[in-house]
Write an enzyme that holds these catalytic residues in place. Sequence first.
Site, short mmCIF file in Angstrom:
data_model
loop_
_atom_site.label_atom_id
_atom_site.label_comp_id
_atom_site.label_asym_id
_atom_site.label_seq_id
_atom_site.Cartn_x
_atom_site.Cartn_y
_atom_site.Cartn_z
N ASP A 152 0.84 -1.19 0.00
CA ASP A 152 0.00 0.00 0.00
C ASP A 152 0.88 1.24 0.00
O ASP A 152 1.99 1.23 0.54
CB ASP A 152 -0.90 0.04 1.24
CG ASP A 152 -1.91 -1.09 1.27
OD1 ASP A 152 -2.13 -1.71 0.22
OD2 ASP A 152 -2.46 -1.35 2.35
N LYS A 153 0.37 2.33 -0.55
CA LYS A 153 1.15 3.57 -0.60
C LYS A 153 1.45 4.10 0.79
O LYS A 153 2.41 4.84 1.00
CB LYS A 153 0.42 4.62 -1.43
CG LYS A 153 -0.88 5.12 -0.83
CD LYS A 153 -1.51 6.19 -1.70
CE LYS A 153 -2.81 6.70 -1.10
NZ LYS A 153 -3.42 7.76 -1.93
#
Length: 205
Positions: free
Chosen positions: A18-19
């Site tokens: 995930d970012k």
Amino acid sequence: LKYIFNFKSIPKLVHRIDKDTSGLLLIAKDQISAKKISNLFKEHKIIKTYLAIVSPCPQNDSGLIDVPILKKGVDGKQKMRVDYEKGKLSLTHYKVLDKVGSRVALVALYPKTGRTHQLRVHLEHINAPIVGDNKYKGLSGICNSSEKTNDHESISKIKWNAEDVNSLQLHAYCIRMPTNEIIEAGLNDEFKKNLNFLGLVLPKY
């Protein structure tokens, strides 16, 4: 990536995070290598380890979270949720590495499947959400606590910035290849600082 490799080949991301998550990304230099590594992931021959600071602690010090998850909601407000009827198989092993009372813990996570937001949803499901997660918050969190833990200051003094994408205390720590080679991404300064503040220790093993 095309610039780094001078456009001679097309590198491919084979390990996603995930970012909001810090840590390790695995990139293959060409399509042939990418296919081989992707197959190793599918065959569960590559072991991924994540570290997370959670609050409160899981009720059990280790276990397997086996709950199916599915994306729900309208565009722009979609979330992954537990769905026993239509959800996809999702498996996460976890182990508490250190904890302070029942309020906060350092947890190692070993996902056996790779669903979107799997670790975050699974930890929320057992009411041990990841600190700094503004999407999967569980029933309670360290952010709002004024409890004093042992000799530590109020843990609410840790300044989680809701708008800072680095506030999620989840770190892609290492990957073990089938050859037993271990690729590791050291902890970032923020994660280390928070461990020190809370008195949590990452074991040497």
